[in-house]
Design an enzyme around this catalytic site. Sequence first.
Site, PDB file in Angstrom:
ATOM      1  N   CYS A  78       0.872  -1.173   0.000  1.00 35.38           N
ATOM      2  CA  CYS A  78       0.000   0.000   0.000  1.00 35.38           C
ATOM      3  C   CYS A  78       0.911   1.226   0.000  1.00 35.38           C
ATOM      4  O   CYS A  78       1.739   1.381   0.916  1.00 35.38           O
ATOM      5  CB  CYS A  78      -0.860  -0.039   1.270  1.00 35.38           C
ATOM      6  SG  CYS A  78      -1.881   1.414   1.509  1.00 35.38           S
ATOM      7  N   CYS A 189      -1.241   3.787  -6.619  1.00 38.41           N
ATOM      8  CA  CYS A 189      -2.029   3.156  -5.550  1.00 38.41           C
ATOM      9  C   CYS A 189      -2.229   1.727  -6.015  1.00 38.41           C
ATOM     10  O   CYS A 189      -2.526   1.487  -7.204  1.00 38.41           O
ATOM     11  CB  CYS A 189      -3.368   3.883  -5.391  1.00 38.41           C
ATOM     12  SG  CYS A 189      -4.595   2.941  -4.436  1.00 38.41           S
TER      13      CYS A 189
HETATM   14  N1  DGL Z   1      -4.034   0.694  -1.953  1.00 37.02           N
HETATM   15  C1  DGL Z   1      -3.612   1.827  -1.233  1.00 37.02           C
HETATM   16  C2  DGL Z   1      -2.365   2.488  -1.826  1.00 37.02           C
HETATM   17  O1  DGL Z   1      -1.612   1.873  -2.521  1.00 37.02           O
HETATM   18  C3  DGL Z   1      -4.552   2.883  -0.795  1.00 37.02           C
HETATM   19  C4  DGL Z   1      -5.994   2.901  -0.956  1.00 37.02           C
HETATM   20  C5  DGL Z   1      -6.653   3.626   0.201  1.00 37.02           C
HETATM   21  O2  DGL Z   1      -6.841   2.996   1.221  1.00 37.02           O
HETATM   22  O3  DGL Z   1      -6.943   4.824   0.063  1.00 37.02           O
HETATM   23  O4  DGL Z   1      -2.108   3.638  -1.555  1.00 37.02           O
END
Ligand code: DGL
Length: 264
Positions: A78, A189
């Site tokens: 993430c 993301c």
């Molecule tokens: N998948 C997450 C990232 O790579 C973030 C998504 C979220 O929770 O806003 O930043």
Amino acid sequence: MNKVILKNNPIGFMDSGLGGLSVLREAIRLMPKEDFVYFGDSKNAPYGTKSTDEIVSLTFRAVETLMSYNPKALVIACNTATGAAIGLLREKYKGIPIIGIEPAIKPAVICSQGGRIIVMATPMTIKQKKFLDLLDTYKYEAEIIPVPCPGLMEFVEEGNFNQAVLNEYFDVHLKASLTDNTESIVLGCTHYPFLKKQIENYLENKKINLIDGSKGTSSELKRQLEYKDWLRKDNHIGEIKILNSSKDEGLIHLSKNLIKLSME
Ligand code: DGL
């Protein structure tokens, strides 16, 4: 960390929800003999519109859950959680490699032909010092435009891949940054690679590369495990365990589907 690390221990992955599965799929491709435990924090998603303190405490809680599986490495799959918490995690859990992910600006700059590079990411990722430092590193090498995408990860969490609805989203959040000289879009993301087809369709025939950090992150994980001689060498077929903080069983089902789709 005083637990014994064994080669046969699993590798832990976490994300605010289902996005980190886009990184996990690459890791499975690269290391099919390994067992993986994935924790998606969908109950508390999105992280990308929360404060740094909240993201840090949620990330630590997710990692605590993974620690009960005695992982031999951890991947913070993430961008938002990595930006907020990776340094603190490495201070607390010193015994195992902890690999994070950051928007793949470096690979985009390396293959740049001089055009604009757009970075789609969560609002929080774009505000973080880690990201601003990354922009600063490459500011003389390319025109890099960050585009915050609040609400985009929710489409993946809801399993909504409807092109028409997403087109409306992109009209509002992406269109104004697209120029004739835009040459690549960094998917900053981990949820966004699951919308790759819809983004490509939206861009129609424009020649724009979509770049994400999942391959780089998985290769780094493999490199660090190889260096420690912690990679499995037996004939084991890797098992994948998917956990989620939400009670919604549909999310586990959707997670398995996303992995299956992405393995094709
Ligand atoms: N998948 C997450 C990232 O790579 C973030 C998504 C979220 O929770 O806003 O930043």
